[in-house]
Design a protein around this motif. Sequence first.
Motif, PDB file in Angstrom:
ATOM      1  N   GLU A 145       0.833  -1.208   0.000  1.00 55.33           N
ATOM      2  CA  GLU A 145       0.000   0.000   0.000  1.00 55.33           C
ATOM      3  C   GLU A 145       0.869   1.261   0.000  1.00 55.33           C
ATOM      4  O   GLU A 145       0.558   2.254  -0.677  1.00 55.33           O
ATOM      5  N   LEU A 146       1.967   1.227   0.742  1.00 53.62           N
ATOM      6  CA  LEU A 146       2.895   2.358   0.759  1.00 53.62           C
ATOM      7  C   LEU A 146       3.441   2.611  -0.647  1.00 53.62           C
ATOM      8  O   LEU A 146       3.500   3.770  -1.106  1.00 53.62           O
ATOM      9  N   GLN A 147       3.836   1.549  -1.330  1.00 49.77           N
ATOM     10  CA  GLN A 147       4.359   1.697  -2.691  1.00 49.77           C
ATOM     11  C   GLN A 147       3.294   2.253  -3.636  1.00 49.77           C
ATOM     12  O   GLN A 147       3.585   3.114  -4.478  1.00 49.77           O
ATOM     13  N   ARG A 148       2.084   1.784  -3.499  1.00 55.98           N
ATOM     14  CA  ARG A 148       1.006   2.272  -4.356  1.00 55.98           C
ATOM     15  C   ARG A 148       0.738   3.757  -4.125  1.00 55.98           C
ATOM     16  O   ARG A 148       0.548   4.531  -5.077  1.00 55.98           O
ATOM     17  N   ARG A 149       0.725   4.164  -2.854  1.00 56.42           N
ATOM     18  CA  ARG A 149       0.429   5.560  -2.545  1.00 56.42           C
ATOM     19  C   ARG A 149       1.563   6.476  -3.010  1.00 56.42           C
ATOM     20  O   ARG A 149       1.306   7.585  -3.494  1.00 56.42           O
ATOM     21  N   LEU A 150       2.797   6.045  -2.856  1.00 58.51           N
ATOM     22  CA  LEU A 150       3.924   6.846  -3.339  1.00 58.51           C
ATOM     23  C   LEU A 150       3.854   7.028  -4.853  1.00 58.51           C
ATOM     24  O   LEU A 150       4.017   8.138  -5.364  1.00 58.51           O
ATOM     25  N   THR A 151       3.593   5.928  -5.546  1.00 55.39           N
ATOM     26  CA  THR A 151       3.525   5.991  -7.008  1.00 55.39           C
ATOM     27  C   THR A 151       2.379   6.898  -7.451  1.00 55.39           C
ATOM     28  O   THR A 151       2.531   7.684  -8.397  1.00 55.39           O
ATOM     29  N   ARG A 211       1.299   9.438  -5.961  1.00 57.28           N
ATOM     30  CA  ARG A 211       1.701  10.825  -5.695  1.00 57.28           C
ATOM     31  C   ARG A 211       2.786  11.311  -6.673  1.00 57.28           C
ATOM     32  O   ARG A 211       3.244  12.446  -6.573  1.00 57.28           O
ATOM     33  N   GLY A 212       3.221  10.412  -7.580  1.00 60.33           N
ATOM     34  CA  GLY A 212       4.257  10.799  -8.536  1.00 60.33           C
ATOM     35  C   GLY A 212       5.659  10.385  -8.157  1.00 60.33           C
ATOM     36  O   GLY A 212       6.629  10.787  -8.800  1.00 60.33           O
ATOM     37  N   PHE A 213       5.778   9.566  -7.118  1.00 56.39           N
ATOM     38  CA  PHE A 213       7.085   9.071  -6.678  1.00 56.39           C
ATOM     39  C   PHE A 213       7.135   7.575  -6.985  1.00 56.39           C
ATOM     40  O   PHE A 213       6.805   6.737  -6.144  1.00 56.39           O
ATOM     41  N   ASP A 214       7.539   7.266  -8.191  1.00 57.39           N
ATOM     42  CA  ASP A 214       7.427   5.902  -8.723  1.00 57.39           C
ATOM     43  C   ASP A 214       8.349   4.937  -7.987  1.00 57.39           C
ATOM     44  O   ASP A 214       9.560   5.159  -7.892  1.00 57.39           O
ATOM     45  N   THR A 215       7.773   3.860  -7.467  1.00 58.12           N
ATOM     46  CA  THR A 215       8.556   2.837  -6.760  1.00 58.12           C
ATOM     47  C   THR A 215       8.953   1.675  -7.665  1.00 58.12           C
ATOM     48  O   THR A 215       9.593   0.732  -7.211  1.00 58.12           O
ATOM     49  N   GLY A 216       8.541   1.741  -8.928  1.00 60.60           N
ATOM     50  CA  GLY A 216       8.901   0.672  -9.857  1.00 60.60           C
ATOM     51  C   GLY A 216       8.079  -0.590  -9.678  1.00 60.60           C
ATOM     52  O   GLY A 216       8.498  -1.667 -10.103  1.00 60.60           O
ATOM     53  N   GLY A 217       6.921  -0.462  -9.071  1.00 63.90           N
ATOM     54  CA  GLY A 217       6.074  -1.631  -8.835  1.00 63.90           C
ATOM     55  C   GLY A 217       5.676  -1.700  -7.373  1.00 63.90           C
ATOM     56  O   GLY A 217       6.270  -1.043  -6.513  1.00 63.90           O
ATOM     57  N   ALA A 218       4.666  -2.515  -7.101  1.00 62.92           N
ATOM     58  CA  ALA A 218       4.173  -2.668  -5.729  1.00 62.92           C
ATOM     59  C   ALA A 218       4.188  -4.137  -5.361  1.00 62.92           C
ATOM     60  O   ALA A 218       3.194  -4.839  -5.489  1.00 62.92           O
ATOM     61  N   ASP A 219       5.352  -4.609  -4.907  1.00 66.68           N
ATOM     62  CA  ASP A 219       5.503  -6.021  -4.556  1.00 66.68           C
ATOM     63  C   ASP A 219       5.716  -6.238  -3.065  1.00 66.68           C
ATOM     64  O   ASP A 219       5.871  -7.361  -2.608  1.00 66.68           O
ATOM     65  N   GLY A 220       5.775  -5.145  -2.308  1.00 66.13           N
ATOM     66  CA  GLY A 220       5.980  -5.275  -0.871  1.00 66.13           C
ATOM     67  C   GLY A 220       7.427  -5.427  -0.457  1.00 66.13           C
ATOM     68  O   GLY A 220       7.720  -5.606   0.724  1.00 66.13           O
ATOM     69  N   VAL A 221       8.350  -5.353  -1.412  1.00 65.87           N
ATOM     70  CA  VAL A 221       9.781  -5.465  -1.119  1.00 65.87           C
ATOM     71  C   VAL A 221      10.382  -4.064  -1.138  1.00 65.87           C
ATOM     72  O   VAL A 221      10.314  -3.360  -2.150  1.00 65.87           O
ATOM     73  N   ILE A 255      10.836   7.104  -1.508  1.00 68.60           N
ATOM     74  CA  ILE A 255      10.585   7.626  -0.163  1.00 68.60           C
ATOM     75  C   ILE A 255      11.438   8.862   0.085  1.00 68.60           C
ATOM     76  O   ILE A 255      10.953   9.887   0.591  1.00 68.60           O
ATOM     77  N   THR A 256      12.711   8.786  -0.266  1.00 70.59           N
ATOM     78  CA  THR A 256      13.624   9.913  -0.070  1.00 70.59           C
ATOM     79  C   THR A 256      13.148  11.141  -0.833  1.00 70.59           C
ATOM     80  O   THR A 256      13.155  12.264  -0.304  1.00 70.59           O
TER      81      THR A 256
END
Length: 375
Positions: free
Chosen positions: A323-329, A331-341, A350-351
């Motif tokens: 969920e954290l990865q999804r919310r960051l992405t 907001r425009g802060f791409d995590t490269g996917g949402a796999d929980g890792v 995050i930075t």
Amino acid sequence: MTLTRRTLLLGLGAVTLSACADTAPVSSLATTGLPADLRPTPNAAYDAWVASFRSRAEGQGISQSTLNAAFRGTGYLPGVVRRDRNQTEFTRTLEDYLAITASDERISKGRAAFDRHRSTLNAVEARYGVPANIVTAIWGLESFYGERRGDVPVISATSTLAFDGRRGAFFERQLVEALRILQSGDVTPANMTGSWAGAMGHTQFIPTSYQTFAVDFTGDGRRDIWSDDPSDSLASTAAYLSRNGWQSGQSWGREAEDGALQPQPGGPRFAVTRNFRVIKTYNNSDSYAIGVGHLADRIAGGGPLRGSFPPDQFGLTKDDRIELQRRLTARGFDTGGADGVIGNNTRAAITAYQTNEGLAATGDPSPELLRRLGG
């Protein structure tokens, strides 16, 4: 990692040699698609080492014609040395490891690969007694079902590492065996590619393991683990496991509430068999063997693990991290996917978010950060 098929190889391997009077242009090995540091670079000391190595190789039965063909267009690869010296022992929890090795994508691709090569895999199982789904799982972990076999010339990679000297004896042995493979005609120098550390083919055999375990399953006179056809690679993997003691008719293990093996405190337990230890001869890691076994089960239609994992060091569950990865992405802060890792991409996102919000830029996830990002 102990002395197994992948001894001392924590990444992909390559092969390039140089220093012959008749050296052809480097472009003959089609290295233009590689990063700049994995292309041959002039190095007089390396050239001198190759010149001295040639006499040692001839003394071990390698012909001049093989040496000339193998070293033509090869050279010193600075990126190989850099990768070898900068290897970091990443410690992942079993939960993170399985999220990667038994991801939805790897499962779906594994089932498709299994169906596509079902007749070959069944024939391999009939000959060697190793289940087709186990062989497929190893294929999936080692090269993503052949999609990531590595494209570094093996002669350049192994000669560079032998010259470098940190593990000189080990890599000189790999180099000699790679030359024997070329001399036998199983592959051409141009097609003998692999990881930066010399691991080759669909299931990433180093040269010494290839010489010991590779088989010609197709009957065309060559043990070809490099071509798009994975038949010889799959059979060679089964042969490897069989010769290391695989017990036909026995599983690798299973998830069990009363199992003795609990790799991650608070996580699922496993009851394992002798075949679990046989998988570890391929890569001496409990997580690897569980990853192979679990992926094999999923490819065969099995479900996810029943047991749950505890929150991580930051107090987040896997669902929280996704969920954290999804919310960051979002907001425009791409995590490269949402796999929980939580890997480098997520930490970078995050930075960036923390910097944008005027927060301390730690790159660390937290329940507070998840709440701050909202729904």
